[in-house]
Scaffold this motif. Structure first.
Motif, PDB file in Angstrom:
ATOM      1  N   ARG A  32       0.832  -1.216   0.000  1.00 31.66           N
ATOM      2  CA  ARG A  32       0.000   0.000   0.000  1.00 31.66           C
ATOM      3  C   ARG A  32       0.861   1.259   0.000  1.00 31.66           C
ATOM      4  NH1 ARG A  32      -4.494  -0.161  -2.214  1.00 31.66           N
ATOM      5  NH2 ARG A  32      -5.010   1.796  -1.200  1.00 31.66           N
ATOM      6  N   LYS A  33       2.028   1.204   0.600  1.00 27.09           N
ATOM      7  CA  LYS A  33       2.894   2.380   0.639  1.00 27.09           C
ATOM      8  C   LYS A  33       3.206   2.853  -0.778  1.00 27.09           C
ATOM      9  CE  LYS A  33       7.334   4.169   2.214  1.00 27.09           C
ATOM     10  NZ  LYS A  33       8.619   3.870   2.836  1.00 27.09           N
ATOM     11  N   ALA A  34       3.499   1.930  -1.670  1.00 22.85           N
ATOM     12  CA  ALA A  34       3.800   2.289  -3.055  1.00 22.85           C
ATOM     13  C   ALA A  34       2.593   2.957  -3.716  1.00 22.85           C
ATOM     14  CB  ALA A  34       4.225   1.060  -3.845  1.00 22.85           C
ATOM     15  N   VAL A  35       1.398   2.483  -3.408  1.00 23.78           N
ATOM     16  CA  VAL A  35       0.176   3.076  -3.954  1.00 23.78           C
ATOM     17  C   VAL A  35       0.028   4.508  -3.451  1.00 23.78           C
ATOM     18  CG1 VAL A  35      -2.361   2.933  -3.955  1.00 23.78           C
ATOM     19  CG2 VAL A  35      -0.979   0.855  -4.176  1.00 23.78           C
ATOM     20  N   ALA A  39       0.221   8.057  -5.618  1.00 23.54           N
ATOM     21  CA  ALA A  39      -0.878   9.015  -5.582  1.00 23.54           C
ATOM     22  C   ALA A  39      -0.373  10.393  -5.154  1.00 23.54           C
ATOM     23  CB  ALA A  39      -1.966   8.530  -4.623  1.00 23.54           C
ATOM     24  N   ALA A  40       0.509  10.429  -4.163  1.00 25.21           N
ATOM     25  CA  ALA A  40       1.077  11.696  -3.702  1.00 25.21           C
ATOM     26  C   ALA A  40       1.890  12.350  -4.810  1.00 25.21           C
ATOM     27  CB  ALA A  40       1.942  11.467  -2.464  1.00 25.21           C
ATOM     28  N   LYS A  41       2.710  11.576  -5.475  1.00 28.57           N
ATOM     29  CA  LYS A  41       3.551  12.095  -6.550  1.00 28.57           C
ATOM     30  C   LYS A  41       2.698  12.643  -7.688  1.00 28.57           C
ATOM     31  CE  LYS A  41       7.502  10.914  -9.416  1.00 28.57           C
ATOM     32  NZ  LYS A  41       8.475   9.893  -9.785  1.00 28.57           N
ATOM     33  N   ALA A  42       1.586  11.972  -7.996  1.00 35.93           N
ATOM     34  CA  ALA A  42       0.693  12.412  -9.072  1.00 35.93           C
ATOM     35  C   ALA A  42       0.077  13.780  -8.776  1.00 35.93           C
ATOM     36  CB  ALA A  42      -0.406  11.378  -9.304  1.00 35.93           C
ATOM     37  N   THR A  43      -0.050  14.112  -7.487  1.00 37.66           N
ATOM     38  CA  THR A  43      -0.614  15.416  -7.116  1.00 37.66           C
ATOM     39  C   THR A  43       0.466  16.453  -6.845  1.00 37.66           C
ATOM     40  OG1 THR A  43      -0.708  14.842  -4.764  1.00 37.66           O
ATOM     41  CG2 THR A  43      -2.656  14.337  -6.091  1.00 37.66           C
ATOM     42  N   GLY A  44       1.725  16.042  -6.955  1.00 33.45           N
ATOM     43  CA  GLY A  44       2.822  16.977  -6.728  1.00 33.45           C
ATOM     44  C   GLY A  44       3.158  17.192  -5.267  1.00 33.45           C
ATOM     45  N   HIS A  45       2.735  16.268  -4.419  1.00 33.11           N
ATOM     46  CA  HIS A  45       3.002  16.365  -2.985  1.00 33.11           C
ATOM     47  C   HIS A  45       3.977  15.280  -2.551  1.00 33.11           C
ATOM     48  CE1 HIS A  45      -0.980  18.393  -3.180  1.00 33.11           C
ATOM     49  NE2 HIS A  45      -0.387  19.193  -2.319  1.00 33.11           N
ATOM     50  N   THR A  46       4.594  15.509  -1.410  1.00 31.14           N
ATOM     51  CA  THR A  46       5.357  14.447  -0.781  1.00 31.14           C
ATOM     52  C   THR A  46       4.353  13.517  -0.099  1.00 31.14           C
ATOM     53  OG1 THR A  46       5.554  15.570   1.353  1.00 31.14           O
ATOM     54  CG2 THR A  46       7.289  16.005  -0.288  1.00 31.14           C
TER      55      THR A  46
END
Length: 68
Positions: A32-35, A39-46
């Protein structure tokens, strides 16, 4: 007894973090961490920012639900 582990800069950062932040240690199922990271990277967040935003949104929704 003083703790002399790490460089002076590391000790200073650790001291600052201890005074200004609370730590959370969420455990998630394997994989789940990879998921969540994707998702965070796709929104431009850490990952940390993403989790904080998600928690804030959940608290806001729950607060509105209990007030209604």
């Amino acid at each position: 007894m003083t703790d002399n582990k790490g460089t002076p800069a590391t000790r200073a950062k650790n001291k600052y973090n201890a005074a200004n932040y609370d730590r959370l240690y969420p455990y998630v199922p394997k994989g789940r961490k990879a998921v969540y990271e994707a998702a965070a990277k796709a929104t431009g967040h850490t990952l940390n920012e993403y989790i904080m935003i998600a928690l804030d949104e959940k608290v806001e929704r729950d607060t509105k639900t209990t007030e209604a």
